[in-house]
Design a protein around this motif. Structure first.
Motif, mmCIF file in Angstrom:
data_model
loop_
_atom_site.group_PDB
_atom_site.id
_atom_site.type_symbol
_atom_site.label_atom_id
_atom_site.label_comp_id
_atom_site.label_asym_id
_atom_site.label_seq_id
_atom_site.Cartn_x
_atom_site.Cartn_y
_atom_site.Cartn_z
ATOM 1 N N ALA A 51 5.301 -9.043 50.130
ATOM 2 C CA ALA A 51 5.931 -8.037 50.122
ATOM 3 C C ALA A 51 5.720 -6.239 49.332
ATOM 4 N N VAL A 52 5.482 -7.272 48.086
ATOM 5 C CA VAL A 52 4.616 -5.736 46.709
ATOM 6 C C VAL A 52 4.033 -5.124 47.056
ATOM 7 N N SER A 53 2.788 -6.510 47.615
ATOM 8 C CA SER A 53 1.529 -6.154 48.075
ATOM 9 C C SER A 53 1.670 -5.006 49.507
ATOM 10 N N ILE A 54 1.900 -4.880 50.670
ATOM 11 C CA ILE A 54 2.305 -4.456 51.436
ATOM 12 C C ILE A 54 2.991 -2.927 51.030
ATOM 13 N N ALA B 149 7.318 -8.762 41.495
ATOM 14 C CA ALA B 149 8.426 -9.774 43.221
ATOM 15 C C ALA B 149 9.738 -10.387 43.145
ATOM 16 N N GLU B 150 9.472 -11.344 41.704
ATOM 17 C CA GLU B 150 10.435 -12.290 41.120
ATOM 18 C C GLU B 150 11.649 -10.976 40.752
ATOM 19 N N LYS B 151 11.180 -9.826 39.789
ATOM 20 C CA LYS B 151 12.337 -9.553 39.699
ATOM 21 C C LYS B 151 13.463 -8.435 40.505
ATOM 22 N N LEU B 152 11.923 -8.734 41.721
ATOM 23 C CA LEU B 152 12.561 -7.921 43.209
ATOM 24 C C LEU B 152 12.769 -8.866 44.160
ATOM 25 N N VAL C 231 2.218 -1.010 56.799
ATOM 26 C CA VAL C 231 3.723 -0.850 57.483
ATOM 27 C C VAL C 231 3.661 -2.523 57.744
ATOM 28 N N GLY C 232 5.609 -2.679 57.500
ATOM 29 C CA GLY C 232 5.440 -4.061 57.193
ATOM 30 C C GLY C 232 7.026 -4.683 55.848
ATOM 31 N N VAL C 233 7.628 -3.280 55.327
ATOM 32 C CA VAL C 233 8.230 -3.567 54.221
ATOM 33 C C VAL C 233 9.465 -2.215 55.028
ATOM 34 N N SER C 234 10.389 -2.090 54.463
ATOM 35 C CA SER C 234 11.520 -1.017 54.851
ATOM 36 C C SER C 234 10.989 0.285 53.958
ATOM 37 N N GLU C 235 11.064 1.561 54.011
ATOM 38 C CA GLU C 235 11.103 2.658 52.741
ATOM 39 C C GLU C 235 11.491 2.162 51.174
#
Length: 63
Positions: A14-17, A5-8, A23-27
């Motif tokens: 969002a990482v978990s999703i 998460a920190e790196k991105l 569903v919940g983050v972009s491709e």
């Protein structure tokens, strides 16, 4: 997950999703997470393989 998460610069949620293919983050985000994870897996695999090699080498040596 926190390191990814920190790196991105995204949330741990969002990482978990992304990793759980929910569903919940972009491709794009999902791909970034997955692509970043592969080198980490390779590095961990190398470390485990190296530890096993050293361990078995120690078992096969005569005193």
């Amino acid at each position: 997950m926190k390191d990814i998460a920190e790196k991105l610069n995204i949330s741990v949620n969002a990482v978990s999703i992304a990793l759980n293919d929910k569903v919940g983050v972009s491709e794009e985000t999902r791909n970034l997470v997955v692509n970043l994870l592969h080198p980490i897996e390779d590095e961990a695999s190398y470390f485990i393989d190296r530890c096993l090699l050293l361990f078995t080498a120690g078992l096969t040596q005569s005193p």
